[in-house]
Design an enzyme around this catalytic site. Sequence first.
Site, mmCIF file in Angstrom:
data_model
loop_
_atom_site.group_PDB
_atom_site.id
_atom_site.type_symbol
_atom_site.label_atom_id
_atom_site.label_comp_id
_atom_site.label_asym_id
_atom_site.label_seq_id
_atom_site.Cartn_x
_atom_site.Cartn_y
_atom_site.Cartn_z
ATOM 1 N N LYS A 73 -21.415 7.726 13.458
ATOM 2 C CA LYS A 73 -22.850 7.712 13.143
ATOM 3 C C LYS A 73 -23.389 6.331 12.801
ATOM 4 C CE LYS A 73 -23.135 12.465 11.480
ATOM 5 N NZ LYS A 73 -23.486 13.362 10.366
ATOM 6 N N ASN A 94 -27.495 10.618 14.078
ATOM 7 C CA ASN A 94 -26.704 11.740 14.592
ATOM 8 C C ASN A 94 -27.276 12.255 15.911
ATOM 9 O OD1 ASN A 94 -28.980 13.107 13.688
ATOM 10 N ND2 ASN A 94 -27.816 14.926 13.148
ATOM 11 N N ASP A 109 -29.992 14.915 10.122
ATOM 12 C CA ASP A 109 -29.211 15.501 9.021
ATOM 13 C C ASP A 109 -30.052 15.627 7.754
ATOM 14 O OD1 ASP A 109 -26.719 15.873 10.270
ATOM 15 O OD2 ASP A 109 -26.162 13.783 9.930
ATOM 16 N N ALA A 134 -21.016 9.961 -1.974
ATOM 17 C CA ALA A 134 -21.932 8.927 -1.472
ATOM 18 C C ALA A 134 -21.452 8.407 -0.124
ATOM 19 C CB ALA A 134 -22.036 7.784 -2.486
ATOM 20 N N GLY A 136 -21.400 9.130 4.277
ATOM 21 C CA GLY A 136 -22.481 9.183 5.258
ATOM 22 C C GLY A 136 -23.436 10.338 4.990
ATOM 23 N N GLY A 248 -23.927 25.400 2.693
ATOM 24 C CA GLY A 248 -24.087 24.295 3.645
ATOM 25 C C GLY A 248 -24.526 24.723 5.037
HETATM 26 P P1 NAD Z 1 -17.386 10.756 3.812
HETATM 27 O O1 NAD Z 1 -15.909 10.741 3.889
HETATM 28 O O2 NAD Z 1 -18.185 9.691 4.511
HETATM 29 O O3 NAD Z 1 -17.826 10.667 2.266
HETATM 30 C C1 NAD Z 1 -17.308 11.495 1.260
HETATM 31 C C2 NAD Z 1 -17.406 10.742 -0.073
HETATM 32 O O4 NAD Z 1 -17.029 11.628 -1.123
HETATM 33 C C3 NAD Z 1 -16.492 9.531 -0.172
HETATM 34 O O5 NAD Z 1 -17.262 8.416 -0.553
HETATM 35 C C4 NAD Z 1 -15.471 9.921 -1.250
HETATM 36 O O6 NAD Z 1 -15.055 8.813 -2.031
HETATM 37 C C5 NAD Z 1 -16.241 10.899 -2.077
HETATM 38 N N1 NAD Z 1 -15.455 11.895 -2.830
HETATM 39 C C6 NAD Z 1 -14.424 12.647 -2.398
HETATM 40 N N2 NAD Z 1 -14.047 13.512 -3.363
HETATM 41 C C7 NAD Z 1 -14.857 13.308 -4.434
HETATM 42 C C8 NAD Z 1 -14.981 13.900 -5.733
HETATM 43 N N3 NAD Z 1 -14.183 14.901 -6.129
HETATM 44 N N4 NAD Z 1 -15.946 13.426 -6.564
HETATM 45 C C9 NAD Z 1 -16.756 12.415 -6.172
HETATM 46 N N5 NAD Z 1 -16.689 11.827 -4.955
HETATM 47 C C10 NAD Z 1 -15.760 12.262 -4.104
HETATM 48 O O7 NAD Z 1 -17.831 12.196 4.279
HETATM 49 P P2 NAD Z 1 -19.284 12.632 4.789
HETATM 50 O O8 NAD Z 1 -19.420 12.344 6.223
HETATM 51 O O9 NAD Z 1 -20.282 12.093 3.852
HETATM 52 O O10 NAD Z 1 -19.196 14.229 4.675
HETATM 53 C C11 NAD Z 1 -18.996 14.889 3.429
HETATM 54 C C12 NAD Z 1 -18.957 16.382 3.651
HETATM 55 O O11 NAD Z 1 -20.224 16.837 4.098
HETATM 56 C C13 NAD Z 1 -17.963 16.845 4.717
HETATM 57 O O12 NAD Z 1 -17.249 17.935 4.198
HETATM 58 C C14 NAD Z 1 -18.822 17.315 5.866
HETATM 59 O O13 NAD Z 1 -18.257 18.404 6.546
HETATM 60 C C15 NAD Z 1 -20.075 17.760 5.147
HETATM 61 N N6 NAD Z 1 -21.265 17.679 6.029
HETATM 62 C C16 NAD Z 1 -22.006 18.810 6.209
HETATM 63 C C17 NAD Z 1 -23.122 18.770 7.009
HETATM 64 C C18 NAD Z 1 -23.935 20.015 7.226
HETATM 65 O O14 NAD Z 1 -24.691 20.055 8.200
HETATM 66 N N7 NAD Z 1 -23.866 21.011 6.363
HETATM 67 C C19 NAD Z 1 -23.497 17.570 7.637
HETATM 68 C C20 NAD Z 1 -22.727 16.428 7.417
HETATM 69 C C21 NAD Z 1 -21.603 16.499 6.611
#
Ligand code: NAD
Length: 280
Positions: A73, A94, A109, A134, A136, A248
């Site tokens: 992305k 996206n 998104d 925090a 993407g 979600g």
């Molecule tokens: P990412 O890996 O870019 O970011 C996740 C962040 O969470 C990281 O910065 C990590 O350090 C932090 N983290 C992990 N565990 C933690 C905790 N216990 N406490 C605090 N911080 C914590 O991932 P992303 O792309 O941002 O996606 C995150 C989630 O969102 C994924 O599970 C994805 O499937 C979901 N998502 C859902 C949708 C939707 O349409 N519903 C869209 C996008 C992403």
Amino acid sequence: VPRQLRVGLIGAGIGRSLTPAMHMREGEHCGLSYRYDLIDLDARGLSVSDLPALIDEAEAQGFAGLNITHPCKQAAVALVDELSPDAQALRSINTITFHGKSRIGHNTDWWGFAESFRRGLAGVPLDHVVQLGAGGAGVAVAHATAEMGARSIEIFDLDPKRAQALVEQLQPAHDACRFSIGHDLVAALDAADGLVHATPTGMDAHPGLPLDGRLLTERLWVAEIVYFPIETELVKRAKQAGCRVLDGGGMAVFQAVKAFELFTGMRPDVDRMMQHFNSL
Ligand code: NAD
């Protein structure tokens, strides 16, 4: 002869994505011959460095557009000619639409989260919001929460640099909302109206809760973005605690609703798409 439309999704490990099914079914209902390809980096032994060639190829093959997901992305931003204002603020796209020789990057998104929130948590207070994660998706949902009128958003991430980067990125775009980096989750939740969860915790691959479940009290609303499974541990515990809860699924559907509009120029039937998603 139905209008033919071809689009696709580029990302890694996307074999189980429900997005193609949502688009193709709705396309059929709208009288289109709608083809949605999965372009899976993992399945093809490719990486983000192959993204420019994959986008060129789709464009040359006459695709109307592409969805772009993890881990592409951010890299995709540099590969379009123009960005929607939201995509510019988020520095993450996206969706790409092809227009002759020009490409526009969009981010659906954040709107997907906002629309799901407006429907599922209508009227909840937004004075003080706590957000976990925090990455993407976290940037997109924090932008959405600020756009919906939050006055303050406190960001927690296991990696403090990511929380800091989010605050630095979004604060200039939102005068009416104060972004801050969280340090004390207990105190923050004590003062909060609601919790947004944007870490991968609760996914099949990362089971469990992202925080101590005892911190969930009925005073709080809880908005989850993980949707594999729909009923995450957090959603379950928050319901048991008596919280108003958003799962979600809505974000996943509404990002597709907006992308469908961008690809086709047509308004999809939102309730029909939602029902179809829930049946998948
Ligand atoms: P990412 O890996 O870019 O970011 C996740 C962040 O969470 C990281 O910065 C990590 O350090 C932090 N983290 C992990 N565990 C933690 C905790 N216990 N406490 C605090 N911080 C914590 O991932 P992303 O792309 O941002 O996606 C995150 C989630 O969102 C994924 O599970 C994805 O499937 C979901 N998502 C859902 C949708 C939707 O349409 N519903 C869209 C996008 C992403």
